[in-house]
Scaffold this motif. Sequence first.
Motif, PDB file in Angstrom:
ATOM      1  N   ASN A   5      -2.457 -51.520  44.407  1.00  0.00           N
ATOM      2  CA  ASN A   5      -3.818 -51.543  43.863  1.00  0.00           C
ATOM      3  C   ASN A   5      -3.942 -52.653  42.818  1.00  0.00           C
ATOM      4  O   ASN A   5      -3.766 -53.808  43.136  1.00  0.00           O
ATOM      5  CB  ASN A   5      -4.199 -50.178  43.303  1.00  0.00           C
ATOM      6  CG  ASN A   5      -4.212 -49.094  44.382  1.00  0.00           C
ATOM      7  OD1 ASN A   5      -4.585 -49.384  45.524  1.00  0.00           O
ATOM      8  ND2 ASN A   5      -3.811 -47.886  44.048  1.00  0.00           N
ATOM      9  N   THR A   6      -4.190 -52.269  41.565  1.00  0.00           N
ATOM     10  CA  THR A   6      -4.372 -53.286  40.513  1.00  0.00           C
ATOM     11  C   THR A   6      -3.086 -53.534  39.728  1.00  0.00           C
ATOM     12  O   THR A   6      -3.110 -54.235  38.715  1.00  0.00           O
ATOM     13  CB  THR A   6      -5.484 -52.858  39.540  1.00  0.00           C
ATOM     14  OG1 THR A   6      -5.107 -51.618  38.917  1.00  0.00           O
ATOM     15  CG2 THR A   6      -6.810 -52.694  40.253  1.00  0.00           C
ATOM     16  N   LEU A   7      -1.971 -52.984  40.205  1.00  0.00           N
ATOM     17  CA  LEU A   7      -0.691 -53.136  39.495  1.00  0.00           C
ATOM     18  C   LEU A   7       0.251 -54.050  40.275  1.00  0.00           C
ATOM     19  O   LEU A   7       0.351 -53.959  41.499  1.00  0.00           O
ATOM     20  CB  LEU A   7      -0.023 -51.779  39.281  1.00  0.00           C
ATOM     21  CG  LEU A   7      -0.806 -50.742  38.464  1.00  0.00           C
ATOM     22  CD1 LEU A   7      -0.027 -49.434  38.398  1.00  0.00           C
ATOM     23  CD2 LEU A   7      -1.074 -51.268  37.064  1.00  0.00           C
ATOM     24  N   VAL A   8       0.950 -54.902  39.539  1.00  0.00           N
ATOM     25  CA  VAL A   8       1.985 -55.748  40.123  1.00  0.00           C
ATOM     26  C   VAL A   8       3.249 -55.566  39.289  1.00  0.00           C
ATOM     27  O   VAL A   8       3.258 -55.865  38.095  1.00  0.00           O
ATOM     28  CB  VAL A   8       1.580 -57.239  40.128  1.00  0.00           C
ATOM     29  CG1 VAL A   8       2.710 -58.081  40.708  1.00  0.00           C
ATOM     30  CG2 VAL A   8       0.308 -57.455  40.925  1.00  0.00           C
ATOM     31  N   ILE A  39       5.351 -54.737  34.307  1.00  0.00           N
ATOM     32  CA  ILE A  39       4.235 -54.259  35.123  1.00  0.00           C
ATOM     33  C   ILE A  39       2.957 -54.927  34.614  1.00  0.00           C
ATOM     34  O   ILE A  39       2.598 -54.776  33.440  1.00  0.00           O
ATOM     35  CB  ILE A  39       4.095 -52.729  35.063  1.00  0.00           C
ATOM     36  CG1 ILE A  39       5.386 -52.070  35.575  1.00  0.00           C
ATOM     37  CG2 ILE A  39       2.903 -52.272  35.896  1.00  0.00           C
ATOM     38  CD1 ILE A  39       5.384 -50.560  35.462  1.00  0.00           C
ATOM     39  N   PHE A  40       2.320 -55.667  35.491  1.00  0.00           N
ATOM     40  CA  PHE A  40       1.085 -56.375  35.148  1.00  0.00           C
ATOM     41  C   PHE A  40      -0.093 -55.637  35.782  1.00  0.00           C
ATOM     42  O   PHE A  40      -0.009 -55.193  36.923  1.00  0.00           O
ATOM     43  CB  PHE A  40       1.118 -57.811  35.675  1.00  0.00           C
ATOM     44  CG  PHE A  40       2.269 -58.624  35.156  1.00  0.00           C
ATOM     45  CD1 PHE A  40       2.153 -59.355  33.980  1.00  0.00           C
ATOM     46  CD2 PHE A  40       3.480 -58.652  35.834  1.00  0.00           C
ATOM     47  CE1 PHE A  40       3.219 -60.112  33.500  1.00  0.00           C
ATOM     48  CE2 PHE A  40       4.549 -59.400  35.359  1.00  0.00           C
ATOM     49  CZ  PHE A  40       4.419 -60.123  34.189  1.00  0.00           C
TER      50      PHE A  40
END
Length: 264
Positions: free
Chosen positions: A146-149, A162-163
């Motif tokens: 999702n919105t996490l890398v 974690i970005f």
Amino acid sequence: MANAEHPLKVAALAAVGTFGVLTAIVTQWVLPTVTASLSHDIDVLKESLAAEAQKNKELQSENAALLTQVEDGKRALEIEKSALKPRYEAYSKELVGLKEQISALRLSSLFTPENPYPLGFDGIRIGDPIDKIYEAYRGKNIEKLNTLVSVDTGNEPFLRLIFQHSRTKETAGKVVSITFSYRKVKRLLNSELPRISDHWLEDSLVRNLGKPYVVGPENDCLLWRPNRNEVVYYVKGTDDFDVSGFVVMPPGCDVSDEQMKQLK
């Protein structure tokens, strides 16, 4: 005709004479020759069997000698291993101590005053394009959800970053939050990773960023605001901290309206 011999008698006498001659030949020449040949063959066979028996005996002796050497070698190796084990354990302990010293030196200089980003982990900052992560950490294990890398850095002490990026119009495709984790549990499971004190992270943040604000519903979240665009969050007792803004707040670090007034 009175003195003439009867033909049958003559034939019988001739047969007897022939048989006698044959018997003499067999007993005086054939049998001794055959017997001598058989005796020679038996002697040769005996000598061959004796040679084979001697050869087998020698082989057995050589095998026994080899087995003895092998067993002696095993015993010598075990003795050597036993003698080297204390030295190996001492060297291993010394190596662990050296790793911890190196880690402690690195940890002591990881943060600088008023800088929310640890040295060596400042390649991506708040507001950078999310695509920059793949360039900065090329070759590392990167996972997106999702919105996490998340990135497994493989570098001490923050093994995972974690970005988070936002889909809002103002910050679409940009980093709005970064979590720096030294992964305490992984260190407990992997003896090769240096141990890190439970108080190291909080002490380092306080030493370099100053006295924090205390926020959150449980009053256990420490907050620093080194500049207007970045905020540092740390929940006491955890193995990570966040650099963000007021757009994204980590769990346990919600800022009340009253606390917000103090921060502005």
